[in-house]
Enzyme design. Structure first.
Site, PDB file in Angstrom:
ATOM      1  N   LYS A  44       1.006  -1.110  -0.195  1.00  0.00           N
ATOM      2  CA  LYS A  44      -0.253   0.178  -0.086  1.00  0.00           C
ATOM      3  C   LYS A  44       0.581   1.562  -0.124  1.00  0.00           C
ATOM      4  CE  LYS A  44      -2.790  -0.053   3.859  1.00  0.00           C
ATOM      5  NZ  LYS A  44      -3.906  -0.790   4.377  1.00  0.00           N
ATOM      6  N   LYS A  46       2.501   1.984   2.128  1.00  0.00           N
ATOM      7  CA  LYS A  46       2.975   2.704   3.596  1.00  0.00           C
ATOM      8  C   LYS A  46       3.576   2.263   4.684  1.00  0.00           C
ATOM      9  CE  LYS A  46      -2.095   4.442   4.807  1.00  0.00           C
ATOM     10  NZ  LYS A  46      -2.644   5.009   6.041  1.00  0.00           N
TER      11      LYS A  46
HETATM   12  N1  C2G Z   1      -9.942   7.056   8.912  1.00  0.00           N
HETATM   13  C1  C2G Z   1     -11.401   8.309   8.903  1.00  0.00           C
HETATM   14  N2  C2G Z   1     -11.017   9.615   8.916  1.00  0.00           N
HETATM   15  C2  C2G Z   1      -9.673   9.820   9.375  1.00  0.00           C
HETATM   16  C3  C2G Z   1      -8.248   8.521   8.878  1.00  0.00           C
HETATM   17  C4  C2G Z   1      -9.382   7.591   8.696  1.00  0.00           C
HETATM   18  O1  C2G Z   1     -12.514   7.421   9.076  1.00  0.00           O
HETATM   19  N3  C2G Z   1      -9.339  11.032   9.989  1.00  0.00           N
HETATM   20  C5  C2G Z   1     -10.980   5.613   8.053  1.00  0.00           C
HETATM   21  C6  C2G Z   1     -10.308   5.754   7.101  1.00  0.00           C
HETATM   22  O2  C2G Z   1     -11.408   5.712   6.147  1.00  0.00           O
HETATM   23  C7  C2G Z   1     -10.148   3.853   6.850  1.00  0.00           C
HETATM   24  C8  C2G Z   1      -9.668   3.872   8.666  1.00  0.00           C
HETATM   25  O3  C2G Z   1      -9.832   5.328   9.352  1.00  0.00           O
HETATM   26  O4  C2G Z   1     -11.722   3.486   6.668  1.00  0.00           O
HETATM   27  C9  C2G Z   1      -8.415   3.570   8.801  1.00  0.00           C
HETATM   28  O5  C2G Z   1      -7.721   4.139   8.318  1.00  0.00           O
HETATM   29  P1  C2G Z   1      -6.018   3.589   6.945  1.00  0.00           P
HETATM   30  O6  C2G Z   1      -5.218   2.892   8.860  1.00  0.00           O
HETATM   31  O7  C2G Z   1      -5.284   5.152   6.949  1.00  0.00           O
HETATM   32  O8  C2G Z   1      -6.581   2.581   6.385  1.00  0.00           O
HETATM   33  P2  C2G Z   1      -6.439   2.567   4.319  1.00  0.00           P
HETATM   34  O9  C2G Z   1      -4.616   2.666   4.349  1.00  0.00           O
HETATM   35  O10 C2G Z   1      -6.946   3.744   3.980  1.00  0.00           O
HETATM   36  O11 C2G Z   1      -6.622   1.407   4.476  1.00  0.00           O
HETATM   37  O12 C2G Z   1      -7.746  -2.688   2.319  1.00  0.00           O
HETATM   38  C10 C2G Z   1      -8.376  -1.495   3.012  1.00  0.00           C
HETATM   39  C11 C2G Z   1      -7.186  -0.852   3.689  1.00  0.00           C
HETATM   40  O13 C2G Z   1      -6.734  -1.402   4.454  1.00  0.00           O
HETATM   41  C12 C2G Z   1      -7.365   0.574   4.191  1.00  0.00           C
END
Ligand code: C2G
Length: 128
Positions: A44, A46
């Site tokens: 990803k 990340k």
């Molecule tokens: N999120 C949120 N508000 C934020 C930051 C994150 O609602 N200020 C939500 C994201 O939309 C996501 C969840 O928290 O639904 C987890 O965020 P991340 O850890 O950044 O996940 P991500 O890298 O988007 O991975 O297969 C799906 C992926 O694994 C999603």
């Protein structure tokens, strides 16, 4: 029991994540989190501050989280949904539309993100 699933990295757990998880839990009775492994995070593009076990430990301490499974690839979601008998798939709306193909297996819900916080911004502020 109505099961809900969501996926993410959840690095440097913050209230944006917690808002999402609490709202996801309210859509059912049991919340499963597919937690991205360190290796999948590389796919990803990340880099995580905390490794999988540390991120898992923090999520496990949240009352709204009932189960944590490893997320190792993009393709596992249909199997997870079927194997865990999941009724609702939830993601933040930064993913709006990206997982509509899962409507074949369960309800798909995109919830508004918490706008003013992100792990990326947190890291930048901490490094300042
Ligand atoms: N999120 C949120 N508000 C934020 C930051 C994150 O609602 N200020 C939500 C994201 O939309 C996501 C969840 O928290 O639904 C987890 O965020 P991340 O850890 O950044 O996940 P991500 O890298 O988007 O991975 O297969 C799906 C992926 O694994 C999603």
């Amino acid at each position: 029991m109505k099961k809900v699933i969501t996926y993410g990295t959840f690095d440097l757990l913050h209230y944006g994540h917690v808002n999402l998880l609490n709202r996801a839990k309210k859509l059912g009775d049991y919340l499963i989190v597919g937690l991205s492994t360190n290796e999948f995070n590389l796919q990803k593009n990340k880099t995580c501050f905390f490794d999988y076990e540390e991120r898992k430990k923090m999520l496990e301490s949240l009352r709204c989280v009932d189960e944590i499974i490893p997320e190792t690839c993009w393709e596992q979601k249909p199997d997870d949904i079927l194997r865990h008998d999941v009724s609702v798939f939830v993601m933040g709306d930064d993913w709006e539309g990206k997982f509509d193909y899962l409507k074949e297996y369960c309800e798909v819900v995109y919830l508004p993100r918490t706008p003013e916080i992100s792990t990326t911004e947190l890291k930048a502020k901490i490094l300042k």
